[in-house]
Design a protein around this motif. Structure first.
Motif, PDB file in Angstrom:
ATOM      1  N   CYS A 114      52.460  41.457  32.573  1.00 11.42           N
ATOM      2  CA  CYS A 114      53.241  40.172  31.866  1.00 11.42           C
ATOM      3  C   CYS A 114      54.081  40.857  30.677  1.00 11.42           C
ATOM      4  O   CYS A 114      54.911  39.938  30.299  1.00 11.42           O
ATOM      5  CB  CYS A 114      52.209  39.130  31.447  1.00 11.42           C
ATOM      6  SG  CYS A 114      50.973  39.606  30.275  1.00 11.42           S
ATOM      7  N   CYS A 116      46.253  41.343  34.119  1.00 12.97           N
ATOM      8  CA  CYS A 116      47.464  41.667  35.026  1.00 12.97           C
ATOM      9  C   CYS A 116      47.888  43.008  35.056  1.00 12.97           C
ATOM     10  O   CYS A 116      48.852  43.335  35.269  1.00 12.97           O
ATOM     11  CB  CYS A 116      48.446  40.685  34.570  1.00 12.97           C
ATOM     12  SG  CYS A 116      48.956  41.402  32.753  1.00 12.97           S
ATOM     13  N   GLY A 130      49.497  39.377  27.278  1.00 10.03           N
ATOM     14  CA  GLY A 130      49.302  40.393  26.431  1.00 10.03           C
ATOM     15  C   GLY A 130      48.043  40.424  25.773  1.00 10.03           C
ATOM     16  O   GLY A 130      47.569  41.185  24.916  1.00 10.03           O
ATOM     17  N   LYS A 131      47.078  39.494  26.010  1.00  9.71           N
ATOM     18  CA  LYS A 131      45.796  39.084  25.231  1.00  9.71           C
ATOM     19  C   LYS A 131      44.489  39.479  26.298  1.00  9.71           C
ATOM     20  O   LYS A 131      43.615  40.088  25.914  1.00  9.71           O
ATOM     21  CB  LYS A 131      45.590  37.913  24.962  1.00  9.71           C
ATOM     22  CG  LYS A 131      46.819  37.367  24.300  1.00  9.71           C
ATOM     23  CD  LYS A 131      46.932  37.566  23.006  1.00  9.71           C
ATOM     24  CE  LYS A 131      47.725  36.742  22.021  1.00  9.71           C
ATOM     25  NZ  LYS A 131      49.342  36.688  22.810  1.00  9.71           N
ATOM     26  N   CYS A 132      44.789  39.208  27.718  1.00 15.91           N
ATOM     27  CA  CYS A 132      43.431  39.275  28.480  1.00 15.91           C
ATOM     28  C   CYS A 132      43.195  40.671  29.256  1.00 15.91           C
ATOM     29  O   CYS A 132      42.246  41.161  29.729  1.00 15.91           O
ATOM     30  CB  CYS A 132      43.554  38.037  29.526  1.00 15.91           C
ATOM     31  SG  CYS A 132      44.841  38.112  30.647  1.00 15.91           S
ATOM     32  N   ARG A 133      44.567  41.284  29.558  1.00 12.72           N
ATOM     33  CA  ARG A 133      44.582  42.564  30.273  1.00 12.72           C
ATOM     34  C   ARG A 133      44.071  42.255  31.897  1.00 12.72           C
ATOM     35  O   ARG A 133      43.947  43.272  32.595  1.00 12.72           O
ATOM     36  CB  ARG A 133      43.888  43.519  29.700  1.00 12.72           C
ATOM     37  CG  ARG A 133      43.742  43.764  28.403  1.00 12.72           C
ATOM     38  CD  ARG A 133      45.124  43.787  27.748  1.00 12.72           C
ATOM     39  NE  ARG A 133      45.592  44.897  27.910  1.00 12.72           N
ATOM     40  CZ  ARG A 133      46.762  45.118  27.330  1.00 12.72           C
ATOM     41  NH1 ARG A 133      47.641  43.895  26.831  1.00 12.72           N
ATOM     42  NH2 ARG A 133      47.785  46.195  27.492  1.00 12.72           N
ATOM     43  N   ALA A 175      46.559  36.278  36.247  1.00 11.60           N
ATOM     44  CA  ALA A 175      47.155  36.258  35.056  1.00 11.60           C
ATOM     45  C   ALA A 175      46.200  35.147  34.130  1.00 11.60           C
ATOM     46  O   ALA A 175      46.343  33.858  34.589  1.00 11.60           O
ATOM     47  CB  ALA A 175      48.683  35.786  34.732  1.00 11.60           C
ATOM     48  N   MET A 176      45.594  35.436  33.106  1.00 11.64           N
ATOM     49  CA  MET A 176      44.443  34.648  32.459  1.00 11.64           C
ATOM     50  C   MET A 176      45.321  34.160  31.222  1.00 11.64           C
ATOM     51  O   MET A 176      44.846  33.144  30.699  1.00 11.64           O
ATOM     52  CB  MET A 176      43.266  35.155  32.059  1.00 11.64           C
ATOM     53  CG  MET A 176      42.455  35.563  33.324  1.00 11.64           C
ATOM     54  SD  MET A 176      42.087  34.289  34.306  1.00 11.64           S
ATOM     55  CE  MET A 176      40.867  33.600  33.311  1.00 11.64           C
ATOM     56  N   CYS A 177      46.136  34.818  30.700  1.00 12.99           N
ATOM     57  CA  CYS A 177      46.658  34.542  29.418  1.00 12.99           C
ATOM     58  C   CYS A 177      48.154  33.981  29.527  1.00 12.99           C
ATOM     59  O   CYS A 177      48.669  33.230  28.648  1.00 12.99           O
ATOM     60  CB  CYS A 177      46.392  35.398  28.164  1.00 12.99           C
ATOM     61  SG  CYS A 177      47.171  36.757  28.319  1.00 12.99           S
ATOM     62  N   TYR A 178      48.967  34.816  30.124  1.00 11.43           N
ATOM     63  CA  TYR A 178      50.492  34.339  30.242  1.00 11.43           C
ATOM     64  C   TYR A 178      50.613  33.162  30.854  1.00 11.43           C
ATOM     65  O   TYR A 178      49.807  32.654  31.522  1.00 11.43           O
ATOM     66  CB  TYR A 178      51.176  35.463  31.255  1.00 11.43           C
ATOM     67  CG  TYR A 178      52.671  35.462  31.536  1.00 11.43           C
ATOM     68  CD1 TYR A 178      53.495  35.506  30.635  1.00 11.43           C
ATOM     69  CD2 TYR A 178      52.795  34.587  32.781  1.00 11.43           C
ATOM     70  CE1 TYR A 178      54.738  35.227  30.806  1.00 11.43           C
ATOM     71  CE2 TYR A 178      54.265  34.350  32.961  1.00 11.43           C
ATOM     72  CZ  TYR A 178      55.392  34.748  32.008  1.00 11.43           C
ATOM     73  OH  TYR A 178      56.378  34.345  32.186  1.00 11.43           O
TER      74      TYR A 178
END
Ligand code: SF4
Ligand code: FES
Length: 364
Positions: free
Chosen positions: A79, A57, A52-55, A40-43
């Motif tokens: 996420c 996950c 919900g931004k980086c995809r 998870a890079m944005c959660y």
């Protein structure tokens, strides 16, 4: 009972667990842990609205629920998708997921410079880990990468916009931790960038936390950068009586010097409790703190190398084999390499070497 929590059964990579209704697939997978957990890079658990931004996950839902077992046609962001009772999810057991994740990494790296050798985040960069685990060997991108005007982000924080992956974590952190947010994402598409509105300084007491939430080296600590590599530092948990924050931090030592102070992070690399700027930037002496003991670092991190706690030392068999004789050293590395000062044996000093142990005050 009326207040009894409803539990949903979910199966992720063939492991079934029960979680409360309203839990996201990502958090259900985190309960199982290990490789089953999507990256998870944005959660960020403690930041409302993140995700919900980086995809990165993405997962495959091969059965929506017991009531409607049809698969979901597209991969979903784990996420942002909640579990349903009887849901079946595939993460690392899905070829589609692994292929898609490779594409996501390639996209995230399109504009990200490969300057890991000089980036302060190296060794604790989530993008670096992600690209080792899921990246392709090369990029198909042939166009010039994005460049940016330099922005001043106050006295303590350095922004390298070229490294930013626009995860929005710092924007949420600034929004939710400070009462005067003066930075955010400006513009759209490939012009999007993190900036202070009209170069205003970020002088709020809790703004330093944006450094900890940034998954890459886009936001770094001006009081620490270029001073050391994180894998040479030894993290120790410490606390102090702070009127502004919990005062619970990690001190990063080399020898007896505190090189930086960060918030404590959990096994997912997320901050446990936010800390104030004073604890982070102004308290760099051991005497400022009460030491709690070595930080437990998750084993996959390069930082944990040689810092394992509670490790049982293997039985030393050499004395028995030598029958009381001393091993004869044919070469003394300390003399041959001439790196350390003549009177210092690096293998005998207490704790890691620090700058004064080397010749000319630095490591060759
Ligand atoms: S600066 Fe860091 S935390 Fe902020 S959006 Fe960019 S990558 Fe995310
Ligand atoms: S962590 Fe889910 S989209 Fe970024």
């Amino acid at each position: 009972m009326a207040d009894e929590k409803k539990l949903f059964k979910v199966t992720i990579d063939n492991i079934t667990i029960e979680v409360e209704a309203g839990t996201s697939i990502l958090n259900a997978a985190r309960k199982i842990g290990g490789d089953v957990t999507p990256p998870a890079m944005c959660y960020y658990t403690r930041l409302k609205g993140s995700g919900g931004k980086c995809r990165t996950c993405l997962v495959e839902v091969s059965a929506g629920s017991t009531a409607d077992p049809r698969p979901m046609p597209k991969l979903v962001a784990s996420c942002r998708t909640n579990v349903m009772d009887g849901m079946v999810v595939k993460n690392i057991t899905s070829e589609r997921v692994l292929e898609a994740r490779k594409g996501v990494v390639e996209l995230l790296l399109i504009n990200h410079p490969l300057d890991c050798p000089i980036c302060d985040q190296a060794g604790e960069c989530h993008l670096q880990d992600l690209s080792y685990d899921h990246g392709a060997e090369g990029t198909r991108y042939e166009f010039p990468r994005r460049t940016f005007e330099k922005h001043a982000l106050g006295p303590y924080i350095q922004l390298h916009m070229t490294r930013c992956i626009l995860c929005y974590r710092c924007v949420y952190a600034a929004d939710q931790l400070t009462n005067k947010r003066v930075h955010g994402v400006l513009d759209r598409g490939d012009h999007s960038e993190i900036a202070t509105y009209i170069e205003k300084s970020l002088d709020n007491d809790f703004i330093g936390n944006v450094i900890d939430v940034c998954p890459v080296g886009a936001l770094t600590d001006k009081t620490f950068r270029f001073k050391n590599r994180v894998w040479f530092l030894k993290p120790e948990d410490a606390h102090r009586d702070c009127p502004k924050c919990s005062g619970k931090v990690t001190l990063w030592y080399r020898g007896d010097e505190v090189f930086r102070v960060t918030a404590r992070k959990d096994q997912w690399g997320e901050v446990e409790e936010w800390i104030c700027n004073e604890c982070r930037f102004e308290k760099k002496k051991t005497s400022d703190w009460v030491i709690d003991g070595p930080t437990k670092v998750s084993r996959h991190s390069v930082i944990s190398a040689n810092h394992y706690v509670d490790v049982k030392k293997p039985h030393e068999a050499l004395p028995e084999v030598m029958g009381g004789r001393q091993p004869r050293l044919l070469m003394d590395i300390h003399t041959v390499s001439e790196v350390n000062k003549p009177d210092i044996d690096l293998s005998k000093i207490n704790g890691p070497a620090h700058s004064n142990d080397f010749k000319n005050g630095s490591q060759k």
